[in-house]
Design a protein around this motif. Structure first.
Motif, PDB file in Angstrom:
ATOM      1  N   TYR A 137       2.320  -1.532 -25.301  1.00  0.00           N
ATOM      2  CA  TYR A 137       2.144  -0.082 -25.589  1.00  0.00           C
ATOM      3  C   TYR A 137       2.203   0.616 -24.132  1.00  0.00           C
ATOM      4  N   SER A 138       2.648   1.753 -24.432  1.00  0.00           N
ATOM      5  CA  SER A 138       2.668   2.641 -22.780  1.00  0.00           C
ATOM      6  C   SER A 138       1.456   3.154 -22.832  1.00  0.00           C
ATOM      7  N   GLU A 139       0.820   3.500 -23.844  1.00  0.00           N
ATOM      8  CA  GLU A 139      -0.760   3.993 -23.709  1.00  0.00           C
ATOM      9  C   GLU A 139      -1.305   3.887 -25.193  1.00  0.00           C
ATOM     10  N   PRO A 140      -2.746   3.850 -25.418  1.00  0.00           N
ATOM     11  CA  PRO A 140      -3.064   3.615 -26.628  1.00  0.00           C
ATOM     12  C   PRO A 140      -2.596   4.440 -27.807  1.00  0.00           C
ATOM     13  N   MET A 141      -2.670   4.038 -28.891  1.00  0.00           N
ATOM     14  CA  MET A 141      -2.275   4.683 -30.087  1.00  0.00           C
ATOM     15  C   MET A 141      -3.294   5.560 -30.413  1.00  0.00           C
ATOM     16  N   PRO A 142      -3.101   6.979 -30.730  1.00  0.00           N
ATOM     17  CA  PRO A 142      -4.181   8.033 -31.054  1.00  0.00           C
ATOM     18  C   PRO A 142      -4.876   7.529 -32.217  1.00  0.00           C
ATOM     19  N   THR A 143      -6.000   7.867 -32.355  1.00  0.00           N
ATOM     20  CA  THR A 143      -6.664   7.431 -33.263  1.00  0.00           C
ATOM     21  C   THR A 143      -6.692   8.513 -34.475  1.00  0.00           C
TER      22      THR A 143
ATOM     23  N   THR B 295      17.093 -11.290 -21.130  1.00  0.00           N
ATOM     24  CA  THR B 295      16.073 -10.062 -21.633  1.00  0.00           C
ATOM     25  C   THR B 295      16.669  -9.429 -22.364  1.00  0.00           C
ATOM     26  N   VAL B 296      15.965  -9.151 -23.760  1.00  0.00           N
ATOM     27  CA  VAL B 296      16.278  -7.889 -24.502  1.00  0.00           C
ATOM     28  C   VAL B 296      14.860  -7.280 -24.756  1.00  0.00           C
ATOM     29  N   LEU B 297      15.342  -5.946 -24.390  1.00  0.00           N
ATOM     30  CA  LEU B 297      14.030  -4.860 -24.544  1.00  0.00           C
ATOM     31  C   LEU B 297      14.430  -3.784 -25.706  1.00  0.00           C
ATOM     32  N   PHE B 298      13.363  -3.478 -26.330  1.00  0.00           N
ATOM     33  CA  PHE B 298      13.498  -2.439 -27.468  1.00  0.00           C
ATOM     34  C   PHE B 298      12.329  -1.411 -27.176  1.00  0.00           C
ATOM     35  N   VAL B 299      12.756  -0.182 -27.284  1.00  0.00           N
ATOM     36  CA  VAL B 299      11.691   0.866 -26.969  1.00  0.00           C
ATOM     37  C   VAL B 299      11.811   1.655 -28.370  1.00  0.00           C
ATOM     38  N   ASN B 300      10.432   1.727 -29.000  1.00  0.00           N
ATOM     39  CA  ASN B 300      10.261   2.553 -30.152  1.00  0.00           C
ATOM     40  C   ASN B 300       9.020   3.383 -30.121  1.00  0.00           C
ATOM     41  N   GLY B 301       9.134   4.505 -31.190  1.00  0.00           N
ATOM     42  CA  GLY B 301       7.864   5.135 -31.227  1.00  0.00           C
ATOM     43  C   GLY B 301       6.911   4.547 -32.182  1.00  0.00           C
ATOM     44  N   GLY B 302       5.577   5.255 -32.108  1.00  0.00           N
ATOM     45  CA  GLY B 302       4.600   4.898 -32.659  1.00  0.00           C
ATOM     46  C   GLY B 302       4.797   4.556 -34.401  1.00  0.00           C
ATOM     47  N   SER B 303       5.671   5.161 -35.030  1.00  0.00           N
ATOM     48  CA  SER B 303       5.955   5.047 -36.518  1.00  0.00           C
ATOM     49  C   SER B 303       6.177   3.478 -36.591  1.00  0.00           C
ATOM     50  N   ALA B 304       6.489   2.625 -35.387  1.00  0.00           N
ATOM     51  CA  ALA B 304       6.987   1.423 -35.760  1.00  0.00           C
ATOM     52  C   ALA B 304       5.802   0.480 -36.095  1.00  0.00           C
ATOM     53  N   VAL B 305       4.997   1.083 -35.722  1.00  0.00           N
ATOM     54  CA  VAL B 305       3.512  -0.048 -35.974  1.00  0.00           C
ATOM     55  C   VAL B 305       2.479   0.822 -36.985  1.00  0.00           C
ATOM     56  N   ARG B 306       2.836   2.306 -37.186  1.00  0.00           N
ATOM     57  CA  ARG B 306       1.573   3.053 -37.746  1.00  0.00           C
ATOM     58  C   ARG B 306       2.835   4.090 -38.855  1.00  0.00           C
ATOM     59  N   PRO B 307       2.946   3.673 -39.861  1.00  0.00           N
ATOM     60  CA  PRO B 307       3.808   4.464 -40.601  1.00  0.00           C
ATOM     61  C   PRO B 307       3.296   5.720 -40.753  1.00  0.00           C
ATOM     62  N   HIS B 308       4.304   7.037 -40.841  1.00  0.00           N
ATOM     63  CA  HIS B 308       3.957   8.478 -40.862  1.00  0.00           C
ATOM     64  C   HIS B 308       4.593   9.077 -41.946  1.00  0.00           C
TER      65      HIS B 308
ATOM     66  N   ASP C  53       5.819  14.744 -17.240  1.00  0.00           N
ATOM     67  CA  ASP C  53       4.283  15.206 -16.593  1.00  0.00           C
ATOM     68  C   ASP C  53       3.256  13.944 -17.176  1.00  0.00           C
ATOM     69  N   SER C  54       3.698  13.019 -18.046  1.00  0.00           N
ATOM     70  CA  SER C  54       2.832  11.987 -18.590  1.00  0.00           C
ATOM     71  C   SER C  54       2.639  10.862 -17.717  1.00  0.00           C
ATOM     72  N   GLU C  55       1.393  10.326 -17.388  1.00  0.00           N
ATOM     73  CA  GLU C  55       0.957   9.465 -16.443  1.00  0.00           C
ATOM     74  C   GLU C  55       1.501   8.104 -17.096  1.00  0.00           C
ATOM     75  N   HIS C  56       1.673   7.849 -18.206  1.00  0.00           N
ATOM     76  CA  HIS C  56       2.161   6.576 -18.680  1.00  0.00           C
ATOM     77  C   HIS C  56       3.265   6.673 -19.617  1.00  0.00           C
ATOM     78  N   SER C  57       3.507   7.721 -20.206  1.00  0.00           N
ATOM     79  CA  SER C  57       4.701   7.907 -20.931  1.00  0.00           C
ATOM     80  C   SER C  57       5.811   8.716 -20.304  1.00  0.00           C
TER      81      SER C  57
ATOM     82  N   VAL D 246       6.135   3.370 -27.463  1.00  0.00           N
ATOM     83  CA  VAL D 246       5.545   4.787 -26.930  1.00  0.00           C
ATOM     84  C   VAL D 246       5.142   5.676 -28.062  1.00  0.00           C
ATOM     85  N   PRO D 247       3.682   5.804 -27.954  1.00  0.00           N
ATOM     86  CA  PRO D 247       2.961   6.444 -29.063  1.00  0.00           C
ATOM     87  C   PRO D 247       3.529   7.824 -29.448  1.00  0.00           C
TER      88      PRO D 247
END
Length: 221
Positions: free
Chosen positions: A215-221, A133-146, A189-193, A182-183
């Motif tokens: 996703y650990s939780e939905p991406m913010p709108t 198994t190979v696991l990668f953890v990234n922030g939301g900018s991996a899927v939504r450029p900031h 204190d975060s339930e999902h993150s 992780v968005p």
């Protein structure tokens, strides 16, 4: 049980993931820059009855990262679970209009070249028994450029492309590759993150083996 190698061992998500995989019976390899820091994490895990050992390496130094992964495999056994989740430096996150070509050197090394280095070092230990198994953890900018975080947006996107190709290329060999996005910030204190929740999610991705991106939780709108 097998060996779990964590690149980016720290007191938050890193420690939580090491504890979760260690509690499941895996020997834990901790990789970060500071030997003193690693010794403290290994001692904390040992108090929980988890066999763990630290190996000091800078993820921006491919030679030291490769040497550490080889040494870990020689000492503790082949690495069959690899997690790549170091925290990017703050200077990776300049605004796009303030970003020069040279500003991308370290982010791309961090999110693309070093994961490639780590996977290539660990992959033989997965292929031999035919599982891994190979696991990668990234922030939301991996899927939504900031636009205020150009370095991570560019580098995370490139790293994601590499990881997605790995997922497809290795699926037939019973080696599962997954990415957890992780968005927002990782907060206790975060339930999902929060660290413990993310560690549980990562263990589930390893155990259940399914799609590539989660996703650990939905991406913010």
């Amino acid at each position: 049980m097998t060996t779990f190698a964590l690149i980016g061992a720290g007191p938050g998500l890193g420690l939580a993931a090491a504890r979760r995989f260690g509690t499941a019976g895996h020997t834990v390899v901790l990789i970060a820059r500071s030997t003193e820091h690693l010794d403290g994490l290994a001692a904390e895990l040992a108090r929980d009855g988890i066999k763990a050992r630290g190996f000091a390496a800078d993820v921006l130094d491919p030679a030291s990262l490769t040497a550490d992964l080889y040494a870990a495999a020689d000492t503790l056994g082949p690495i069959e679970i690899l997690q790549y989740s170091p925290v990017p430096r703050g200077d990776f996150m300049k605004p796009v209009l303030d970003t020069a070509a040279t500003d991308l050197d370290d982010p791309v090394a961090f999110s693309v070249k070093d994961p490639v280095t780590a996977v290539n070092a660990a992959l033989p230990g997965m292929r031999n028994p035919g599982r891994g198994t190979v696991l990668f953890v990234n922030g939301g900018s991996a899927v939504r450029p900031h636009p205020e975080r150009a370095g991570t947006s560019i580098a995370f996107a490139a790293g994601s492309a590499y990881a997605a190709m790995l997922h497809d290329a290795l699926a037939g060999e019973n080696i599962h590759v997954a990415q957890l996005i992780v968005p927002g910030a990782i907060r206790p204190d975060s339930e999902h993150s929060g660290p413990a929740a993310l560690a549980e999610r990562l263990y589930a991705l390893h155990a259940e083996r399914g799609a590539f991106r989660h996703y650990s939780e939905p991406m913010p709108t």
